[in-house]
Design an enzyme around this catalytic site. Structure first.
Site, PDB file in Angstrom:
ATOM      1  N   SER A  99       0.981   3.620  -2.382  1.00 56.78           N
ATOM      2  CA  SER A  99       0.446   4.653  -3.481  1.00 56.78           C
ATOM      3  C   SER A  99       0.190   5.850  -2.841  1.00 56.78           C
ATOM      4  O   SER A  99       0.381   6.716  -3.666  1.00 56.78           O
ATOM      5  CB  SER A  99      -0.676   4.038  -4.053  1.00 56.78           C
ATOM      6  N   ARG A 100       0.069   5.834  -1.620  1.00 55.21           N
ATOM      7  CA  ARG A 100      -0.200   7.149  -1.087  1.00 55.21           C
ATOM      8  C   ARG A 100      -0.011   7.182   0.530  1.00 55.21           C
ATOM      9  O   ARG A 100       0.284   5.950   1.256  1.00 55.21           O
ATOM     10  CB  ARG A 100      -1.712   7.757  -1.214  1.00 55.21           C
ATOM     11  N   ASN A 118       1.670  -2.581   5.620  1.00 58.40           N
ATOM     12  CA  ASN A 118       1.036  -1.310   5.674  1.00 58.40           C
ATOM     13  C   ASN A 118      -0.466  -1.043   5.214  1.00 58.40           C
ATOM     14  O   ASN A 118      -1.163  -0.318   5.590  1.00 58.40           O
ATOM     15  CB  ASN A 118       1.875  -0.118   5.095  1.00 58.40           C
ATOM     16  N   SER A 126      -2.370  -0.105  14.870  1.00 59.88           N
ATOM     17  CA  SER A 126      -3.216   1.284  15.116  1.00 59.88           C
ATOM     18  C   SER A 126      -3.270   1.316  16.574  1.00 59.88           C
ATOM     19  O   SER A 126      -3.443   0.354  17.356  1.00 59.88           O
ATOM     20  CB  SER A 126      -4.411   1.320  14.481  1.00 59.88           C
ATOM     21  N   VAL A 144      -3.434  -7.504  -1.456  1.00 58.39           N
ATOM     22  CA  VAL A 144      -2.697  -8.448  -0.274  1.00 58.39           C
ATOM     23  C   VAL A 144      -3.701  -9.319   0.320  1.00 58.39           C
ATOM     24  O   VAL A 144      -3.488 -10.177   0.947  1.00 58.39           O
ATOM     25  CB  VAL A 144      -2.246  -7.563   0.681  1.00 58.39           C
ATOM     26  N   LYS A 198      -6.675  -4.874  13.596  1.00 59.96           N
ATOM     27  CA  LYS A 198      -5.514  -4.006  14.113  1.00 59.96           C
ATOM     28  C   LYS A 198      -4.800  -4.575  15.277  1.00 59.96           C
ATOM     29  O   LYS A 198      -3.744  -4.746  15.481  1.00 59.96           O
ATOM     30  CB  LYS A 198      -5.710  -2.636  14.292  1.00 59.96           C
ATOM     31  N   ILE A 224      -3.008  10.191  12.260  1.00 66.20           N
ATOM     32  CA  ILE A 224      -1.962  11.029  11.498  1.00 66.20           C
ATOM     33  C   ILE A 224      -2.853  11.319  10.259  1.00 66.20           C
ATOM     34  O   ILE A 224      -3.884  10.874   9.711  1.00 66.20           O
ATOM     35  CB  ILE A 224      -1.130   9.722  10.834  1.00 66.20           C
ATOM     36  N   GLY A 233       0.896  -1.390   0.034  1.00 66.33           N
ATOM     37  CA  GLY A 233       0.003  -0.086  -0.009  1.00 66.33           C
ATOM     38  C   GLY A 233       0.929   1.231  -0.005  1.00 66.33           C
ATOM     39  O   GLY A 233       0.472   2.134   0.861  1.00 66.33           O
ATOM     40  N   TYR A 249     -12.197  -2.608  12.265  1.00 65.30           N
ATOM     41  CA  TYR A 249     -10.948  -2.050  12.003  1.00 65.30           C
ATOM     42  C   TYR A 249      -9.980  -2.341  13.301  1.00 65.30           C
ATOM     43  O   TYR A 249      -8.915  -2.811  13.343  1.00 65.30           O
ATOM     44  CB  TYR A 249     -11.035  -0.525  11.723  1.00 65.30           C
TER      45      TYR A 249
HETATM   46  P1  NDP Z   1      -4.636   5.380   2.858  1.00 65.68           P
HETATM   47  O1  NDP Z   1      -6.108   5.155   2.674  1.00 65.68           O
HETATM   48  O2  NDP Z   1      -4.232   6.665   2.722  1.00 65.68           O
HETATM   49  O3  NDP Z   1      -3.702   4.301   2.001  1.00 65.68           O
HETATM   50  C1  NDP Z   1      -3.843   3.113   2.161  1.00 65.68           C
HETATM   51  C2  NDP Z   1      -3.052   2.318   1.223  1.00 65.68           C
HETATM   52  O4  NDP Z   1      -3.439   0.679   1.146  1.00 65.68           O
HETATM   53  C3  NDP Z   1      -3.123   2.689  -0.196  1.00 65.68           C
HETATM   54  O5  NDP Z   1      -2.010   2.826  -0.945  1.00 65.68           O
HETATM   55  C4  NDP Z   1      -3.958   1.687  -0.860  1.00 65.68           C
HETATM   56  O6  NDP Z   1      -3.807   1.494  -2.095  1.00 65.68           O
HETATM   57  C5  NDP Z   1      -3.422   0.483  -0.140  1.00 65.68           C
HETATM   58  N1  NDP Z   1      -4.478  -0.706  -0.070  1.00 65.68           N
HETATM   59  C6  NDP Z   1      -5.752  -0.771   0.312  1.00 65.68           C
HETATM   60  N2  NDP Z   1      -6.384  -1.877   0.014  1.00 65.68           N
HETATM   61  C7  NDP Z   1      -5.280  -2.594  -0.532  1.00 65.68           C
HETATM   62  C8  NDP Z   1      -5.232  -4.183  -1.035  1.00 65.68           C
HETATM   63  N3  NDP Z   1      -6.348  -4.827  -0.872  1.00 65.68           N
HETATM   64  N4  NDP Z   1      -4.082  -4.390  -1.446  1.00 65.68           N
HETATM   65  C9  NDP Z   1      -3.004  -3.761  -1.485  1.00 65.68           C
HETATM   66  N5  NDP Z   1      -2.971  -2.550  -1.070  1.00 65.68           N
HETATM   67  C10 NDP Z   1      -4.283  -1.897  -0.728  1.00 65.68           C
HETATM   68  O7  NDP Z   1      -4.245   4.854   4.301  1.00 65.68           O
HETATM   69  P2  NDP Z   1      -3.232   5.556   5.514  1.00 65.68           P
HETATM   70  O8  NDP Z   1      -1.701   5.782   4.587  1.00 65.68           O
HETATM   71  O9  NDP Z   1      -3.865   6.563   6.445  1.00 65.68           O
HETATM   72  O10 NDP Z   1      -2.848   4.391   6.526  1.00 65.68           O
HETATM   73  C11 NDP Z   1      -1.837   3.225   6.123  1.00 65.68           C
HETATM   74  C12 NDP Z   1      -2.014   2.273   7.288  1.00 65.68           C
HETATM   75  O11 NDP Z   1      -1.681   2.950   8.448  1.00 65.68           O
HETATM   76  C13 NDP Z   1      -3.276   1.515   7.240  1.00 65.68           C
HETATM   77  O12 NDP Z   1      -2.816   0.209   7.590  1.00 65.68           O
HETATM   78  C14 NDP Z   1      -3.877   2.063   8.345  1.00 65.68           C
HETATM   79  O13 NDP Z   1      -4.803   1.300   8.878  1.00 65.68           O
HETATM   80  C15 NDP Z   1      -2.811   2.628   9.468  1.00 65.68           C
HETATM   81  N6  NDP Z   1      -3.135   3.605  10.183  1.00 65.68           N
HETATM   82  C16 NDP Z   1      -3.562   4.819   9.717  1.00 65.68           C
HETATM   83  C17 NDP Z   1      -3.937   6.034  10.571  1.00 65.68           C
HETATM   84  C18 NDP Z   1      -4.121   7.253  10.314  1.00 65.68           C
HETATM   85  O14 NDP Z   1      -4.626   8.071  11.072  1.00 65.68           O
HETATM   86  N7  NDP Z   1      -4.089   7.633   9.004  1.00 65.68           N
HETATM   87  C19 NDP Z   1      -3.762   5.901  12.184  1.00 65.68           C
HETATM   88  C20 NDP Z   1      -3.407   4.286  12.457  1.00 65.68           C
HETATM   89  C21 NDP Z   1      -3.188   3.410  11.458  1.00 65.68           C
HETATM   90  P3  NDP Z   1      -4.604   1.333  -3.441  1.00 65.68           P
HETATM   91  O15 NDP Z   1      -6.099   2.444  -3.096  1.00 65.68           O
HETATM   92  O16 NDP Z   1      -4.133   2.026  -4.486  1.00 65.68           O
HETATM   93  O17 NDP Z   1      -5.205   0.034  -3.397  1.00 65.68           O
END
Ligand code: NDP
Length: 245
Positions: A12-13, A88, A140, A62, A157, A186, A10, A153
């Protein structure tokens, strides 16, 4: 000497993108996978290549065994194996329990928890051959303390913490450490959906009085990935400005 290779799922962002870039700055070759954002993942890889490393984005969901198998065989073919895995990739599908559908529960568990299991299993095969490796799960604070409206969720986690501790016990003797980073609030796309009032409320609850940045999380990942962290395993490092104290 060849660079060490890190797979960040993950990338991409959000947090995943910044973890890719920070690891690239430290000289790791980077592989990421995405399920939808091909263009965004390629942008992340361009940012990584600015640091002179190899960087490859592959499409792999994944939660699907077949995608994960293909992903790891491509890593083996191109790089000879993975040294660092960062689980991630994650999603949310929030709702109160009475309104949460079975499908929304299953989807979140499949991507967040089963995805980490499938990737860890394939990574462990490659790391066991090298007798070294780092697995880092992005959990998380919600996996530690729970959260209303996030039963699916929070369960996923919390499961990632149990998974990491179990693997730390299984793999520690083979030179592989397994740890957890538990971010708090975050600023990413995932939290952008929250209302301004909700964001202000959360910021007030945080002792550091600010939301975290993806860099805050990436710095902790780089620390756990480094060879200097070799004697740290089975730990949960909260990166949350003191929120979960
Ligand atoms: P985003 O929603 O910004 O990014 C999620 C990423 O996961 C994207 O790159 C998406 O790519 C990828 N993704 C989603 N589903 C799949 C899949 N089935 N297979 C492969 N890739 C996948 O999330 P964050 O950056 O905010 O979060 C990243 C991690 O941190 C997560 O696990 C989240 O639970 C955890 N987290 C985030 C917090 C926050 O406050 N933001 C707090 C605590 C934990 P695409 O859409 O291109 O598939």
């Amino acid at each position: 000497m060849a660079n060490r290779v890190a797979l960040v799922t993950g990338g991409s962002r959000g947090i995943g993108r910044v973890i890719c870039v920070e690891l690239a700055k430290k000289g790791y070759d980077i592989v990421t996978c995405y399920s939808r954002g091909a263009e965004a993942a390629e942008e992340t890889m361009s940012l990584c290549r600015e640091y002179g490393v190899e960087a490859v984005a592959l499409c792999a969901d994944v939660s699907r065994q077949n995608d994960v198998t293909v992903l790891f065989s491509e890593i083996k073919e191109r790089f000879g194996g993975v040294d660092v895995l960062v689980n991630n990739a994650g999603i949310t599908k929030d709702n109160l329990i009475l309104r949460m559908s079975e499908e929304d529960f299953d989807d979140v568990i499949s991507i967040n928890l089963k995805g980490a299991f499938l990737c860890s299993k394939e990574a462990a095969k490659q790391m066991l051959r090298k007798k070294s490796g780092r697995i880092i799960n992005i959990s998380s604070v919600v996996g530690i303390g729970g959260n209303a409206g996030q039963a699916n969720y929070a369960s996923s986690k919390a499961g990632m913490i149990g998974l990491a501790k179990s693997l730390a016990k299984e793999l520690g003797g083979k030179g592989i450490t397994v740890n957890v980073v538990a971010p708090g609030f975050i600023q990413t796309d995932m939290t952008a959906e929250l209302s301004e009032d909700m964001k202000k409320y959360w910021e007030q609850q945080i002792p550091r009085k600010r939301a975290g940045s993806p860099e805050d999380v990436a710095n902790a990942v780089c620390f756990l990935a480094a060879s200097e962290s070799d004697y740290i395993t089975g730990q949960v490092l909260a990166v949350d400005g003191g929120m979960s104290m």
